[in-house]
Design a protein around this motif. Structure first.
Motif, short mmCIF file in Angstrom:
data_model
loop_
_atom_site.label_atom_id
_atom_site.label_comp_id
_atom_site.label_asym_id
_atom_site.label_seq_id
_atom_site.Cartn_x
_atom_site.Cartn_y
_atom_site.Cartn_z
N ARG A 3 0.80 -1.24 0.00
CA ARG A 3 0.00 0.00 0.00
C ARG A 3 0.82 1.28 0.00
O ARG A 3 0.41 2.28 -0.58
CB ARG A 3 -0.92 0.01 1.22
N HIS A 4 1.95 1.26 0.72
CA HIS A 4 2.73 2.49 0.94
C HIS A 4 4.22 2.18 0.90
O HIS A 4 4.91 2.26 1.92
CB HIS A 4 2.36 3.10 2.30
N PRO A 5 4.76 1.82 -0.26
CA PRO A 5 6.15 1.36 -0.34
C PRO A 5 7.19 2.42 0.01
O PRO A 5 8.34 2.07 0.29
CB PRO A 5 6.29 0.89 -1.79
N ARG A 6 6.83 3.69 0.05
CA ARG A 6 7.79 4.74 0.40
C ARG A 6 7.88 4.96 1.91
O ARG A 6 8.65 5.79 2.37
CB ARG A 6 7.42 6.03 -0.30
N ILE A 7 7.06 4.24 2.67
CA ILE A 7 7.03 4.41 4.13
C ILE A 7 7.68 3.19 4.77
O ILE A 7 7.39 2.06 4.41
CB ILE A 7 5.58 4.61 4.62
N THR A 8 8.55 3.44 5.75
CA THR A 8 9.25 2.37 6.47
C THR A 8 8.53 2.10 7.78
O THR A 8 8.25 3.02 8.55
CB THR A 8 10.70 2.80 6.77
N GLY A 9 8.24 0.85 8.05
CA GLY A 9 7.61 0.45 9.30
C GLY A 9 8.64 0.17 10.37
O GLY A 9 9.70 -0.36 10.08
N LEU A 10 8.30 0.54 11.61
CA LEU A 10 9.17 0.26 12.75
C LEU A 10 8.39 -0.46 13.83
O LEU A 10 7.24 -0.10 14.12
CB LEU A 10 9.76 1.55 13.33
N THR A 11 9.02 -1.45 14.44
CA THR A 11 8.42 -2.20 15.54
C THR A 11 9.52 -2.53 16.54
O THR A 11 10.68 -2.18 16.34
CB THR A 11 7.68 -3.46 15.05
N GLY A 12 9.15 -3.21 17.58
CA GLY A 12 10.11 -3.61 18.60
C GLY A 12 9.38 -4.30 19.73
O GLY A 12 8.21 -4.67 19.59
N SER A 13 10.04 -4.42 20.85
CA SER A 13 9.39 -5.01 22.02
C SER A 13 8.36 -4.02 22.56
O SER A 13 8.39 -2.83 22.23
CB SER A 13 10.43 -5.31 23.10
N ALA A 14 7.47 -4.51 23.40
CA ALA A 14 6.47 -3.62 24.02
C ALA A 14 7.16 -2.49 24.77
O ALA A 14 6.73 -1.34 24.69
CB ALA A 14 5.55 -4.43 24.93
N ALA A 15 8.23 -2.79 25.49
CA ALA A 15 8.95 -1.76 26.25
C ALA A 15 9.60 -0.73 25.32
O ALA A 15 9.58 0.47 25.61
CB ALA A 15 10.00 -2.41 27.14
N GLU A 16 10.16 -1.18 24.21
CA GLU A 16 10.78 -0.25 23.25
C GLU A 16 9.74 0.66 22.62
O GLU A 16 9.97 1.87 22.45
CB GLU A 16 11.54 -1.03 22.18
N ILE A 17 8.59 0.10 22.29
CA ILE A 17 7.51 0.91 21.70
C ILE A 17 6.99 1.90 22.74
O ILE A 17 6.75 3.08 22.43
CB ILE A 17 6.39 0.03 21.14
N GLU A 18 6.81 1.46 23.97
CA GLU A 18 6.36 2.36 25.04
C GLU A 18 7.33 3.52 25.22
O GLU A 18 6.91 4.66 25.40
CB GLU A 18 6.19 1.61 26.37
N SER A 19 8.60 3.24 25.16
CA SER A 19 9.62 4.28 25.30
C SER A 19 9.51 5.31 24.17
O SER A 19 9.58 6.52 24.42
CB SER A 19 11.01 3.65 25.31
N MET A 20 9.31 4.83 22.95
CA MET A 20 9.20 5.76 21.83
C MET A 20 7.90 6.55 21.90
O MET A 20 7.87 7.75 21.61
CB MET A 20 9.33 5.04 20.50
N LYS A 21 6.81 5.90 22.29
CA LYS A 21 5.54 6.61 22.46
C LYS A 21 5.70 7.73 23.49
O LYS A 21 5.22 8.85 23.28
CB LYS A 21 4.43 5.65 22.89
N LYS A 22 6.36 7.42 24.57
CA LYS A 22 6.58 8.42 25.63
C LYS A 22 7.41 9.59 25.10
O LYS A 22 7.11 10.74 25.37
CB LYS A 22 7.25 7.77 26.83
N ALA A 23 8.45 9.29 24.33
CA ALA A 23 9.31 10.34 23.78
C ALA A 23 8.56 11.28 22.84
O ALA A 23 8.89 12.46 22.74
CB ALA A 23 10.51 9.71 23.06
N TYR A 24 7.55 10.75 22.17
CA TYR A 24 6.76 11.56 21.24
C TYR A 24 5.42 12.01 21.83
O TYR A 24 4.61 12.60 21.13
CB TYR A 24 6.52 10.78 19.94
#
Length: 182
Positions: free
Chosen positions: A107-128
């Protein structure tokens, strides 16, 4: 009695300077991209980033947001070469690198997806300052989440964010304006 203007100026008098802290948005992260490679914020230094948080099972907020980011990249033309668009999952339980890759490649080949552990995602959510939470339902779960698009500078500095109502032309114009002053 003499008033010291640095400490005792009455509120609203106009002679005191109010210094408000600037909120920090973004920062360090360690995640996995949709090709399975480990990435950090330094992986994208030198590029402007358009960052959106969502998940592949989202049917309401994410499809138009991703389409808007695609359109903004299209409107940037050659300037899009200095931009990376990142789709950070808020649902790492379902959004593995393979799931993100299949979803974005189709659907969106110019967009890069990022994932990780629940803790890593929580950390990034908090940062943003992104809100997302799991809501269990009889037939599974859903993930209500914030719908902001962030524009980050080439050194990872926060430049601007956009509400969900933004037009792709506004995102492209902001990228162009920041590129013009750097």
């Amino acid at each position: 009695m003499e008033m010291n203007s640095s400490c005792c100026t009455p509120p609203g008098s106009g002679s005191a300077t109010i210094v408000r802290p600037v909120p920090t948005v973004g920062g360090s992260f360690r995640l996995i991209d949709d090709s399975g490679a480990a990435v950090t914020e330094r992986s994208y230094f030198g590029k402007y980033l358009i960052v959106f948080f969502g998940f592949t099972h989202c049917q309401i907020v994410c499809p138009p947001a991703l389409a808007r980011i695609d359109q903004a990249l299209e409107e940037l033309g050659e300037l899009a070469n200095s931009v990376r668009a990142l789709y950070v999952t808020v649902d790492p339980e379902r959004d593995t690198p393979e799931v993100l890759h299949a979803f974005l490649a189709a659907r969106h080949p110019r967009i890069t997806g990022l994932t990780g552990s629940a803790a890593e995602i929580e950390s990034m959510k908090k940062a943003y300052h992104v809100h997302a939470r799991r809501v269990d339902e009889p037939d599974g779960y859903r993930m209500p989440h914030s719908a902001f698009t962030f524009l980050m500078g080439p050194e990872g500095d926060y430049l601007k964010h956009f509400a969900d109502t933004v037009d792709s032309k506004d995102i492209a114009a902001a990228v162009k304006a920041f590129q013009a002053v750097r």
